[in-house]
Design an enzyme around this catalytic site. Structure first.
Site, PDB file in Angstrom:
ATOM      1  N   GLU A  38      -3.549   2.038  -7.535  1.00 18.54           N
ATOM      2  CA  GLU A  38      -3.880   3.151  -6.649  1.00 18.54           C
ATOM      3  C   GLU A  38      -2.920   4.303  -6.900  1.00 18.54           C
ATOM      4  O   GLU A  38      -1.823   4.337  -6.326  1.00 18.54           O
ATOM      5  CB  GLU A  38      -3.757   2.710  -5.185  1.00 18.54           C
ATOM      6  CG  GLU A  38      -4.706   1.606  -4.794  1.00 18.54           C
ATOM      7  CD  GLU A  38      -5.110   1.702  -3.329  1.00 18.54           C
ATOM      8  OE1 GLU A  38      -6.316   1.727  -3.068  1.00 18.54           O
ATOM      9  OE2 GLU A  38      -4.235   1.781  -2.452  1.00 18.54           O
ATOM     10  N   HIS A  79       0.858  -1.193   0.000  1.00 19.71           N
ATOM     11  CA  HIS A  79       0.000   0.000   0.000  1.00 19.71           C
ATOM     12  C   HIS A  79       0.894   1.243   0.000  1.00 19.71           C
ATOM     13  O   HIS A  79       1.990   1.213   0.556  1.00 19.71           O
ATOM     14  CB  HIS A  79      -0.900  -0.018   1.242  1.00 19.71           C
ATOM     15  CG  HIS A  79      -1.920   1.080   1.218  1.00 19.71           C
ATOM     16  ND1 HIS A  79      -1.639   2.356   1.642  1.00 19.71           N
ATOM     17  CD2 HIS A  79      -3.204   1.096   0.780  1.00 19.71           C
ATOM     18  CE1 HIS A  79      -2.718   3.109   1.473  1.00 19.71           C
ATOM     19  NE2 HIS A  79      -3.682   2.369   0.953  1.00 19.71           N
TER      20      HIS A  79
HETATM   21  C1  PEP Z   1      -6.627   3.305   0.266  1.00 15.01           C
HETATM   22  O1  PEP Z   1      -6.196   3.616   1.359  1.00 15.01           O
HETATM   23  O2  PEP Z   1      -6.250   2.258  -0.268  1.00 15.01           O
HETATM   24  C2  PEP Z   1      -7.571   4.202  -0.381  1.00 15.01           C
HETATM   25  C3  PEP Z   1      -7.896   3.965  -1.615  1.00 15.01           C
HETATM   26  O3  PEP Z   1      -8.061   5.260   0.368  1.00 15.01           O
HETATM   27  P1  PEP Z   1      -9.235   6.286  -0.070  1.00 15.01           P
HETATM   28  O4  PEP Z   1     -10.364   5.471  -0.621  1.00 15.01           O
HETATM   29  O5  PEP Z   1      -9.600   6.997   1.189  1.00 15.01           O
HETATM   30  O6  PEP Z   1      -8.652   7.192  -1.113  1.00 15.01           O
END
Ligand code: PEP
Length: 261
Positions: A169, A97
């Protein structure tokens, strides 16, 4: 082995909710979330809350993930929790992450060991990849995704890769309320699938699931889950609100029906 890419909705609760709060929240979610065969709903509580939640979990509705896990199984690693210890409790482990990569400086070498440790202990990695804003502005997104995927999945067999989950992400979209356009997200996820194909072959690229994560909310979840290469979402902030998360789960169910899964 799965024969289709079941839509996944994963909740990353991060360092929130004390043990009792996490259990109560899980029960609130349980009331709001229906059993859906074609949607896999994954909860990632903190390490302390994982064990008590696992005892009371409605397994028809939820699976558990850890938010991390150490790469050696046992030994003198004070403060760590290993994948071997998580083996009986979780199906999945979130690895790499952006909090781990950027706040704890976890390198691709370390993450490759964590991916291997998860697989060795029968835990499916949810490997997070993504570029920072600076990298995107410098046109380095593909380079970063290629580096992360090739390094972090080193020594993984094609069969192992085919059950893995990759979460795209973009770091600049996490917890910021900013999101890529659907075109940008699809382009990045298609690139990830192409990398999986080049590194691990056709079968792995066909079956590995790719999630989008970064400021997913009830009002934009559909936009991302509709995308051709998107098999679900990883949700941070909105996963701490039972109504919002249940709504995202419901959208996933509609998408799964639409994609005929
Ligand atoms: C995450 O922490 O993986 C994430 C996507 O957070 P958020 O949805 O708050 O952007």
């Amino acid at each position: 082995m799965r024969h289709n890419r079941t839509v996944m909705v994963a909740a990353n609760w991060k360092m929130n909710l004390k043990v009792g709060e996490a259990s109560r929240f899980m029960h609130r979610l349980e009331e709001k979330i229906a059993i859906r065969q074609n949607v896999e709903c994954v909860l990632a509580p903190n390490f302390l809350a994982l064990q008590p939640i696992s005892v009371n979990l409605d397994r028809r509705k939820f699976r558990l993930a850890s938010q991390d896990g150490f790469y050696n199984d046992f030994g003198a690693y004070t403060g760590e929790v290993s994948m071997a210890m998580l083996h009986d409790i979780v199906h999945y482990s979130i690895i790499g992450h952006s909090d781990r990569r950027h706040k704890f400086n976890e390198s691709d070498d370390v993450l490759a060991k964590k991916v291997q440790a998860a697989i060795r202990n029968d835990i499916i990695p949810i490997l997070c990849v993504g570029e920072t804003l600076q990298e995107r502005l410098a046109n380095e997104t593909h380079h970063v995704l290629h580096r992360q995927l090739s390094s972090d999945t080193l020594n993984i067999t094609s069969r192992e890769m085919s059950v893995m989950v990759i979460a795209y992400e973009p770091v600049w979209a996490i917890g910021t309320g900013k999101t890529p356009t659907p075109e940008e997200a699809q382009e990045a996820m298609a690139f990830i699938r192409k990398q999986i194909k080049d590194l691990h072959g056709d079968r792995a690229a066909k079956y590995a699931r790719i999630l989008y994560g970064g400021s997913v909310k009830p009002d934009n979840a559909r936009t991302f889950m509709e995308l051709k290469d998107c098999d679900g979402v990883l949700v941070g902030g909105a996963s701490l609100d039972s109504d919002q998360f249940a709504s995202i789960h419901n959208t996933a169910y509609k998408i799964a029906q639409m994609k005929d899964l």
